[in-house]
Design an enzyme around this catalytic site. Structure first.
Site: not given
Length: 329
Positions: A124, A149-151, A215, A138-139, A120
Site C-alpha cells: 500500500e 496485522g503484520r505491517e 487515516w 507491506t502487510n 491477503e
C-alpha cells in the site's frame, strides 16, 4: 542511486573504484546483475474492472492501464482468475505533487470469497502533502487474522512519481517475498506456529486507487485536495504467474504440484547472499516501523519474526525508530 547513473559511472571508473561503488550500493548492484525473466500479459488476458470502470483507462495496445481518482470515485481492477500461490508484478508510476489522503494498493486477496476468514498480501502506497515523499507499507493476513496485522512501513530511495518501478509479490508454500525492482525488501518464512495465519487459500490480484483521507496522511489531518484532480496511477509490465484454481472447490485447471515446483525453482524465489545483502541495505536505511520490534503491541514477537540485531538496535519498544530518519536519495 539510479541504476542508469551507476552504469554511466562504470565506464569512467577504475576496476577498484567500481568494486568499491558496488560494495557501497549493493541493492543497485544486485538489480543490474539479477534480472527476472518475466512474461508479461495484456489487460484483457488477466484483468477485469473491480469498481468505477469509467475511471479506468486502457492503453491502445492493451499492455498498460491507468487508474483515476477524482471527486466522484476512485477505481480498481481485479485479476480474472484466482491463483494457488504465484508471482504477481507490475511496473507502477504513482501520482505526483499533492497526494495527501490517497492510497494506491497492489495486493492479493480472497475477501470476496472468504469474507470472514480471508487471506491477503499487501503493498500500500500512502500519499503525502506537497513536497513530502510517498511512503508505503507491506502487510499480510491469513484466515481472517486481521487483529494480528503484520505491517511494516518504509520510505523509498527514489521518487515513485517520476518514473516506473517494478513492484512484486512472491507467494509460495514456504515463504513470501516483497520486491521493489529486483531488490527484496521483506521476506516472511512460513513457521508451523503461524498455523492459519500464513496465507494459504487461492487469491486474486487487485490494483486500486482510493480516498483514504480519514487515516492515510498524518493520521487523517491532511485530506485529499480535489483541486489537483484527477489523480492517476499507471500500471504496465503486467505479470500474473501461478496455478489457476477454482476458489471454492480449489480444483486447479492444471497440475498445481508441478506449477508450484516450477515457481519455487524460479530465479526470484531464490534468496541469494547478494539479495540478502540488498535487503539488509534497504531495511536498515528505509524501514521506519516493524511489528516484529513492537514490544508494546507484541510482548512476545510473532513466531515468524526473525530478530536481526542490527535492525533491533534502530527501534524503540514501540517498533518505531529511535532517531528521526533522514530521507534522501
Amino acid at each position: 542511486m539510479d541504476y542508469r547513473v551507476l552504469s554511466s559511472l562504470s565506464k569512467s571508473l577504475t576496476p577498484f573504484s567500481l568494486l568499491l561503488l558496488l560494495y557501497i550500493f549493493p541493492a543497485a548492484a544486485a538489480a543490474t546483475t539479477r534480472a527476472f525473466n518475466l512474461s508479461t500479459i495484456t489487460y484483457e488476458e488477466g484483468y477485469s474492472p473491480l469498481f468505477s470502470d469509467f475511471n479506468i483507462e486502457r492503453s491502445p495496445d492493451d499492455t498498460s492501464f491507468r487508474l483515476l481518482l477524482n471527486r466522484f470515485s476512485g477505481s480498481g481492477v481485479i485479476s480474472t482468475e484466482y491463483y494457488n500461490y504465484g508471482f504477481f508484478s507490475a511496473s507502477i508510476k504513482l501520482p505526483a505533487i499533492y497526494t495527501a489522503g490517497i492510497v494506491v494498493a497492489f495486493y492479493t486477496s480472497n475477501v470476496d470469497t472468504f469474507e470472514k476468514n480471508h487471506d491477503e498480501l499487501d503493498i500500500e502506497f500512502l500519499g503525502n502533502v506537497n513536497g513530502q515523499p510517498w511512503r508505503f507499507q507491506t502487510n499480510l493476513y491469513g484466515n481472517g487474522s486481521v487483529s494480528r496485522g503484520r505491517e511494516e512501513r518504509y520510505r523509498m530511495w527514489f521518487d515513485p512519481s517520476k518514473d516506473f518501478h517494478h513492484y512484486s509479490i512472491l507467494w509460495t508454500p514456504r515463504n513470501i517475498i516483497f520486491y521493489i525492482d529486483e531488490t527484496p525488501i521483506r521476506e516472511v518464512n512460513r513457521n508451523p506456529a503461524m498455523g492459519g495465519d500464513f496465507p494459504s487459500k487461492p487469491m486474486s490480484l487487485y490494483a486500486t486507487i482510493w480516498d483514504a483521507s480519514s487515516w492515510a496522511t498524518n493520521g487523517g489531518k491532511a485530506k485529499v485536495d480535489y483541486k489537483h484532480e484527477p489523480f492517476a496511477t499507471e500500471f504496465k509490465d503486467l505479470v500474473l504467474q501461478g496455478c489457476i484454481v477454482d476458489p471454492i472447490e480449489q480444483i486447479s485447471s492444471t497440475n498445481c504440484t508441478d506449477r508450484i515446483a516450477k515457481l519455487l525453482a524460479q530465479n526470484y524465489s531464490i534468496m541469494t547472499p547478494e539479495r540478502r545483502k540488498s535487503m539488509k541495505w534497504f531495511r536498515e536505511r528505509y524501514m521506519y516501523y516493524s511489528y516484529c520490534y513492537d514490544n508494546i503491541r507484541y510482548p512476545v514477537p510473532p513466531p515468524e519474526c526473525v530478530i536481526v540485531q542490527s535492525e533491533r538496535d534502530l527501534f524503540k519498544d514501540s517498533g518505531r525508530l529511535r532517531q528521526k530518519m533522514k530521507f534522501g536519495g
